[in-house]
Design a protein around this motif. Structure first.
Motif, short mmCIF file in Angstrom:
data_model
loop_
_atom_site.label_atom_id
_atom_site.label_comp_id
_atom_site.label_asym_id
_atom_site.label_seq_id
_atom_site.Cartn_x
_atom_site.Cartn_y
_atom_site.Cartn_z
N ALA A 17 0.83 -1.20 0.00
CA ALA A 17 0.00 0.00 0.00
C ALA A 17 0.87 1.26 0.00
O ALA A 17 0.59 2.22 -0.72
N LEU A 21 1.10 4.15 -3.00
CA LEU A 21 0.88 5.57 -2.74
C LEU A 21 2.08 6.40 -3.18
O LEU A 21 1.94 7.48 -3.75
N LYS A 54 -6.30 6.04 -11.57
CA LYS A 54 -6.31 5.13 -10.42
C LYS A 54 -4.90 4.85 -9.92
O LYS A 54 -4.67 4.75 -8.72
N ASN A 57 -3.66 7.78 -7.92
CA ASN A 57 -4.32 7.86 -6.63
C ASN A 57 -4.02 6.67 -5.72
O ASN A 57 -4.60 6.54 -4.64
N LYS A 59 -4.70 3.56 -6.17
CA LYS A 59 -5.81 2.60 -6.09
C LYS A 59 -5.45 1.26 -6.72
O LYS A 59 -5.93 0.22 -6.29
N VAL A 60 -4.68 1.30 -7.80
CA VAL A 60 -4.31 0.06 -8.50
C VAL A 60 -2.83 0.07 -8.83
O VAL A 60 -2.17 1.11 -8.80
N SER A 61 -2.32 -1.11 -9.13
CA SER A 61 -0.92 -1.26 -9.49
C SER A 61 -0.78 -1.45 -10.99
O SER A 61 -1.49 -2.27 -11.58
#
Length: 204
Positions: A17, A21, A54, A57, A59-61
């Protein structure tokens, strides 16, 4: 030979995570610094604007090929996108304290994580990671870029594809190839495989 440090699931999830980010923040900063809109960067990197949003932000890789296209457009390096610190170069990196880059949502099975042996720095000519590939995991690709790569299988069994050739490797086997040849790999065993992987110049 000592086994590679295995981190607990909670620690891996937190690390993933944090990495996502960091990637999103630095990607957005790099894009804005170059005066590019989200739409313009997405078009230049051949990806959808919604997916890029995304990623920015956290949210996804993204997949590794997508990251290669993005940093090429932005004129930067994938390593800088993930590193925990900037600037100061180190000499010793302790077991259990090395940065871990995880991009497993885009890969089959439990996926792949890259344990930094040499944290990215403009001062390094070499790039070195330990690639941890879970059972059923495989790299996104094939990919190709300038440079040369060498690897040593620490544990497990993998299948390495380079150009038109396919090789099955196990612990103790090594390899070297020109990075301009299309290449990818996958875990063909029942347990996690790990590869000590070095390439130059640094590409991610």
């Amino acid at each position: 030979m000592n086994k590679v440090d295995i981190r607990n699931k909670g620690s891996d999830e937190r690390s993933t995570a944090t990495s996502l980010l960091r990637l999103g923040t630095r990607l957005k900063l790099s894009r804005q610094t170059r005066g590019l809109t989200l739409k313009a960067l997405a078009a230049a990197a051949n990806c959808s604007e919604s997916l890029l949003s995304k990623v920015e932000n956290g949210k996804v890789s993204p997949s590794l090929p997508m990251l290669h296209r993005l940093v090429e457009v932005l004129g930067t390096n994938i390593g800088w996108m993930f590193e925990e610190s900037d600037g100061e170069e180190g000499i010793v990196f302790r077991a259990g304290a090395r940065p871990l880059i995880a991009l497993d949502p885009l890969r089959r099975g439990e996926g792949i994580s890259l344990e930094r042996v040499i944290p990215y720095s403009p001062g390094h000519l070499l790039q070195c990671n330990i690639h941890h590939i879970e059972a059923g995991g495989e790299s996104a690709g094939p990919i190709q870029h300038a440079g040369e790569e060498v690897g040593y299988v620490l544990e497990g069994a993998i299948e390495l594809m380079v150009g038109e050739k396919t090789f099955r490797l196990s612990a103790g086997d090594s390899f070297v190839f020109n990075s301009e040849l299309p290449h990818w790999y996958r875990n063909v065993g029942d347990e996690r495989a790990s590869i000590f992987w070095v390439n130059t110049p640094a590409t991610f």
